[in-house]
Design a protein around this motif. Structure first.
Motif, short mmCIF file in Angstrom:
data_model
loop_
_atom_site.label_atom_id
_atom_site.label_comp_id
_atom_site.label_asym_id
_atom_site.label_seq_id
_atom_site.Cartn_x
_atom_site.Cartn_y
_atom_site.Cartn_z
N THR A 86 0.86 -1.19 0.00
CA THR A 86 0.00 0.00 0.00
C THR A 86 0.90 1.24 0.00
N ILE A 87 0.28 2.39 -0.07
CA ILE A 87 1.06 3.62 -0.10
C ILE A 87 1.94 3.75 1.14
N GLU A 88 1.50 3.16 2.25
CA GLU A 88 2.30 3.24 3.49
C GLU A 88 3.60 2.45 3.38
N GLY A 89 3.66 1.53 2.42
CA GLY A 89 4.83 0.66 2.32
C GLY A 89 5.84 1.08 1.26
N LEU A 90 5.62 2.22 0.63
CA LEU A 90 6.52 2.60 -0.47
C LEU A 90 7.82 3.24 0.01
N ALA A 91 7.71 4.15 0.96
CA ALA A 91 8.93 4.79 1.47
C ALA A 91 9.75 3.76 2.24
N ALA A 92 11.05 3.91 2.20
CA ALA A 92 11.92 2.97 2.95
C ALA A 92 12.93 3.76 3.75
N ASN A 93 13.04 3.43 5.02
CA ASN A 93 14.02 4.09 5.91
C ASN A 93 13.91 5.61 5.84
N GLY A 94 12.69 6.09 5.80
CA GLY A 94 12.49 7.55 5.81
C GLY A 94 12.72 8.22 4.47
N THR A 95 12.96 7.43 3.43
CA THR A 95 13.19 8.01 2.10
C THR A 95 12.02 7.67 1.19
N LEU A 96 11.45 8.69 0.59
CA LEU A 96 10.32 8.44 -0.31
C LEU A 96 10.76 7.58 -1.49
N HIS A 97 9.83 6.78 -1.98
CA HIS A 97 10.06 6.07 -3.25
C HIS A 97 10.23 7.14 -4.34
N PRO A 98 11.07 6.89 -5.34
CA PRO A 98 11.30 7.91 -6.38
C PRO A 98 10.02 8.40 -7.05
N VAL A 99 9.02 7.54 -7.15
CA VAL A 99 7.76 8.00 -7.76
C VAL A 99 7.07 8.98 -6.80
N GLN A 100 7.07 8.67 -5.50
CA GLN A 100 6.50 9.62 -4.53
C GLN A 100 7.25 10.95 -4.61
N GLN A 101 8.58 10.87 -4.67
CA GLN A 101 9.39 12.09 -4.70
C GLN A 101 9.09 12.91 -5.96
#
Ligand code: FES
Ligand code: FES
Length: 205
Positions: free
Chosen positions: A117-132
């Motif tokens: 889900t959207i909650e699982g895209l960021a990792a270690n406090g870093t947004l997924h490149p698509v989110q960014q």
């Protein structure tokens, strides 16, 4: 109808998503406009799957929509309820890296699979490149459609890392945005493709 008013000093948190009650009532009404709501009537059992990189095993009616299990049972409200009829894309999640409409997916059908889900895209406090890319291009206004659009874009770039403009339009055409942010969404997905976002997976990557 349950009472959703705040009680005492406890934070407001209905035991079930108010939208779910609304949709259940709609489903019981043969004149309702949403004919394909999945409101249960399966078998209550434990459904084991991986959610955002962690094993979960909710005990649920396996005929209920994945959307409601995510929102009501597991508290992940980033997945949105728009139409409840597989028409708007607001409820899009990833199932084994494919974009899936969780309002039209029985939770029993994701047993043994990987859900992001959207909650699982960021990792270690870093947004997924698509989110960014969505942030950098301000590719939203109210943001209601955004989780679904981002996950649909992640799925697209995963299977086609360098899509053409037409391919992006075609793929995201079914994800509706009432704020009209489509032009900036397109720019964001193109920027994400340039940044090779397709190589980055979501969910405990
Ligand atoms: S809420 Fe699932 S597609 Fe609209
Ligand atoms: S940003 Fe408001 S619906 Fe898309």
């Amino acid at each position: 109808m349950p009472d959703f008013r705040q009680r005492g000093d406890r934070p407001f948190r209905p035991e079930r998503d108010p939208c779910e009650f609304a949709s259940t009532e709609d489903a019981a009404d043969s004149t309702a406009v949403a004919p394909r709501l999945l409101v249960g009537a399966g078998m209550v059992r434990q459904v084991a799957f991986t959610l955002n990189g962690k094993a979960v095993r909710p005990e649920v009616d396996d005929g209920r929509a994945l959307l409601w299990v995510l929102r009501s049972d597991l508290g992940l409200t980033g997945t949105k309820f728009g139409c409840g009829s597989a028409l708007c894309g607001a409820c899009t999640v990833l199932v084994d890296d494919e974009a899936v409409r969780s309002c039209a997916t029985r939770v029993g059908d994701v047993a043994g699979r990987k859900v992001v889900t959207i909650e699982g895209l960021a990792a270690n406090g870093t947004l997924h490149p698509v989110q960014q890319a969505f942030v950098d291009r301000s590719a939203f206004q109210c943001g209601f459609c955004t989780p679904g659009l981002i996950l649909a874009s992640v799925a697209l770039l995963h299977k086609k890392p360098q899509p053409t403009r037409e391919e992006i339009v075609h793929e995201l055409d079914g994800n509706l945005c009432r704020c009209g942010s489509h032009v900036r969404v397109l720019a964001a997905v193109q920027a994400a493709a340039k940044a090779n976002a397709g190589a980055v997976k979501g969910g405990a990557r």
